[in-house]
Design a protein around this motif. Structure first.
Motif, PDB file in Angstrom:
ATOM      1  N   CYS A 107       0.830  -1.205   0.000  1.00 40.77           N
ATOM      2  CA  CYS A 107       0.000   0.000   0.000  1.00 40.77           C
ATOM      3  C   CYS A 107       0.870   1.263   0.000  1.00 40.77           C
ATOM      4  O   CYS A 107       0.566   2.247  -0.690  1.00 40.77           O
ATOM      5  CB  CYS A 107      -0.933   0.010   1.215  1.00 40.77           C
ATOM      6  SG  CYS A 107      -2.327  -1.141   1.112  1.00 40.77           S
ATOM      7  N   ALA A 108       1.949   1.243   0.762  1.00 41.90           N
ATOM      8  CA  ALA A 108       2.848   2.396   0.818  1.00 41.90           C
ATOM      9  C   ALA A 108       3.530   2.615  -0.530  1.00 41.90           C
ATOM     10  O   ALA A 108       3.688   3.757  -0.986  1.00 41.90           O
ATOM     11  CB  ALA A 108       3.888   2.194   1.910  1.00 41.90           C
ATOM     12  N   ILE A 109       3.926   1.537  -1.172  1.00 47.10           N
ATOM     13  CA  ILE A 109       4.562   1.648  -2.488  1.00 47.10           C
ATOM     14  C   ILE A 109       3.573   2.216  -3.508  1.00 47.10           C
ATOM     15  O   ILE A 109       3.925   3.062  -4.336  1.00 47.10           O
ATOM     16  CB  ILE A 109       5.100   0.271  -2.933  1.00 47.10           C
ATOM     17  CG1 ILE A 109       6.290  -0.129  -2.051  1.00 47.10           C
ATOM     18  CG2 ILE A 109       5.511   0.291  -4.403  1.00 47.10           C
ATOM     19  CD1 ILE A 109       6.752  -1.554  -2.236  1.00 47.10           C
ATOM     20  N   GLU A 110       2.321   1.766  -3.422  1.00 49.74           N
ATOM     21  CA  GLU A 110       1.290   2.306  -4.313  1.00 49.74           C
ATOM     22  C   GLU A 110       1.054   3.788  -4.031  1.00 49.74           C
ATOM     23  O   GLU A 110       0.834   4.584  -4.958  1.00 49.74           O
ATOM     24  CB  GLU A 110      -0.011   1.518  -4.131  1.00 49.74           C
ATOM     25  CG  GLU A 110      -1.195   2.049  -4.927  1.00 49.74           C
ATOM     26  CD  GLU A 110      -0.967   2.058  -6.433  1.00 49.74           C
ATOM     27  OE1 GLU A 110      -1.629   2.864  -7.127  1.00 49.74           O
ATOM     28  OE2 GLU A 110      -0.127   1.278  -6.921  1.00 49.74           O
ATOM     29  N   ALA A 111       1.117   4.173  -2.763  1.00 46.46           N
ATOM     30  CA  ALA A 111       0.942   5.586  -2.395  1.00 46.46           C
ATOM     31  C   ALA A 111       2.028   6.447  -3.022  1.00 46.46           C
ATOM     32  O   ALA A 111       1.774   7.589  -3.434  1.00 46.46           O
ATOM     33  CB  ALA A 111       0.956   5.730  -0.877  1.00 46.46           C
ATOM     34  N   ILE A 112       3.228   5.918  -3.132  1.00 50.41           N
ATOM     35  CA  ILE A 112       4.335   6.646  -3.762  1.00 50.41           C
ATOM     36  C   ILE A 112       4.131   6.705  -5.274  1.00 50.41           C
ATOM     37  O   ILE A 112       4.201   7.776  -5.892  1.00 50.41           O
ATOM     38  CB  ILE A 112       5.684   5.984  -3.422  1.00 50.41           C
ATOM     39  CG1 ILE A 112       6.018   6.196  -1.948  1.00 50.41           C
ATOM     40  CG2 ILE A 112       6.801   6.545  -4.299  1.00 50.41           C
ATOM     41  CD1 ILE A 112       7.257   5.464  -1.469  1.00 50.41           C
ATOM     42  N   HIS A 113       3.871   5.574  -5.871  1.00 54.45           N
ATOM     43  CA  HIS A 113       3.721   5.512  -7.330  1.00 54.45           C
ATOM     44  C   HIS A 113       2.535   6.333  -7.822  1.00 54.45           C
ATOM     45  O   HIS A 113       2.579   6.929  -8.905  1.00 54.45           O
ATOM     46  CB  HIS A 113       3.572   4.057  -7.784  1.00 54.45           C
ATOM     47  CG  HIS A 113       4.847   3.276  -7.694  1.00 54.45           C
ATOM     48  ND1 HIS A 113       4.880   1.894  -7.645  1.00 54.45           N
ATOM     49  CD2 HIS A 113       6.139   3.680  -7.645  1.00 54.45           C
ATOM     50  CE1 HIS A 113       6.139   1.492  -7.572  1.00 54.45           C
ATOM     51  NE2 HIS A 113       6.913   2.557  -7.570  1.00 54.45           N
ATOM     52  N   SER A 114       1.465   6.365  -7.039  1.00 55.28           N
ATOM     53  CA  SER A 114       0.256   7.095  -7.458  1.00 55.28           C
ATOM     54  C   SER A 114       0.365   8.597  -7.226  1.00 55.28           C
ATOM     55  O   SER A 114      -0.424   9.373  -7.764  1.00 55.28           O
ATOM     56  CB  SER A 114      -0.957   6.559  -6.690  1.00 55.28           C
ATOM     57  OG  SER A 114      -0.864   6.891  -5.308  1.00 55.28           O
ATOM     58  N   GLY A 115       1.332   8.988  -6.411  1.00 56.23           N
ATOM     59  CA  GLY A 115       1.488  10.399  -6.079  1.00 56.23           C
ATOM     60  C   GLY A 115       0.622  10.849  -4.908  1.00 56.23           C
ATOM     61  O   GLY A 115       0.683  12.017  -4.512  1.00 56.23           O
TER      62      GLY A 115
END
Length: 297
Positions: free
Chosen positions: A262-270
């Protein structure tokens, strides 16, 4: 970096790194402290510090697969079991010896112990030869505790093999005068159920599944402080916390992996924070007892 107060001070500089480096940081293994683990580590320390006697108190560390047993053992060894080289005598002192069992075979137990010392041996050696070599090394290296991971695997094999293996463990504890810690699933309790002497020696420590309580809220808070995201996620909020608990099925390993993706997605999604939409996007993240799926669509 006052705007990153939601992140622990020692990690705030990571927040300013490029996305690739932040993702790499998230994927690194690190210790997340929580009350039950701290208590378990202290109990292991108490076991190791007990006076040498004929009947050393031992323990079973029980928990679901992927629910923190290995992390507790690793942290305990990091704090209290670091090997030390006695330069004067040129001897390696190894206060905690951690090995893994895979079957109730006496030779295999001693071979696994010798392998942890990087000691030369031959598989053709007899049980008594392997035993003497292992005992000599444990005494010379001043081993104070023997930890056997995957203790439940002693249920494999025949009843006679299991009986012999348990008798050998009892001998190790008696002769070297050290506590033995077996780490495994709840099936580990069945290993000693037919031996009253072992049952009285092995005290049981259970790592339970997580529930919605103050300890779980504290755990989520600790995780959030270790995630290098630019915005506060409020993982401890009722909506997010309950959904994270539900998806992870109260399993610590599942929860950790869920928060990582979830944290990685938060970074990739902006977005730079974990919100309910990101958590729902990973609701397919199945618990340890089931299959894991890599979502491709």
């Amino acid at each position: 970096m006052d705007e990153f107060k939601h992140v622990d001070k020692k990690y705030r500089q990571i927040v300013l790194l490029p996305n690739k480096e932040r993702v790499s940081f998230i994927n690194q293994k690190r210790w997340i402290s929580y009350p039950i683990a701290i208590k378990a580590i202290q109990e292991l320390k108490n076991l190791m510090d007990q006076p040498k006697q004929q009947r050393m108190r031992s323990a079973l560390l029980i928990g679901e697969s992927n629910n923190g047993k290995s992390s507790v053992i690793e942290k305990f060894c990091e704090v209290y079991g670091q090997p030390i080289v006695d330069e004067e005598d040129e001897i390696l002192k190894k206060p905690v010896l951690v090995t893994e069992v895979s079957a109730p075979k006496v030779k295999d137990i001693y071979i696994s112990i010798l392998e942890e010392f990087w000691a030369p041996f031959k598989t053709t050696q007899t049980e008594s030869e392997l035993r003497k070599q292992a005992f000599d090394l444990m005494r010379v290296c001043e081993v104070k505790m023997l930890i056997l991971d995957e203790f439940h695997t002693l249920l494999a094999g025949t009843a006679k093999q299991r009986q012999n293996a348990l008798a050998e463990l009892k001998m190790i504890s008696n002769k070297i005068k050290i506590p033995i810690v077996g780490a495994g699933t709840k099936d580990a309790l069945s290993v000693i159920q037919n031996d009253p002497q072992l049952q009285s020696r092995f005290w049981v420590m259970k790592l339970p599944k997580w529930e919605r309580n103050k300890d779980f809220v504290q755990l989520l808070s600790s995780f959030e402080k270790a995630l290098p995201l630019k915005q506060k996620s409020n993982l401890t909020s009722k909506e997010l916390g309950e959904r994270i608990l539900e998806i992870s099925d109260g399993n610590l390993g599942n929860l950790h992996e869920l928060l990582k993706v979830c944290a990685i997605e938060a970074i990739h999604s902006g977005k730079e924070k974990i919100d309910i939409d990101i958590v729902e996007a990973f609701s397919w993240f199945t618990p340890t007892k089931g299959q894991r799926e890599i979502k491709l669509t």
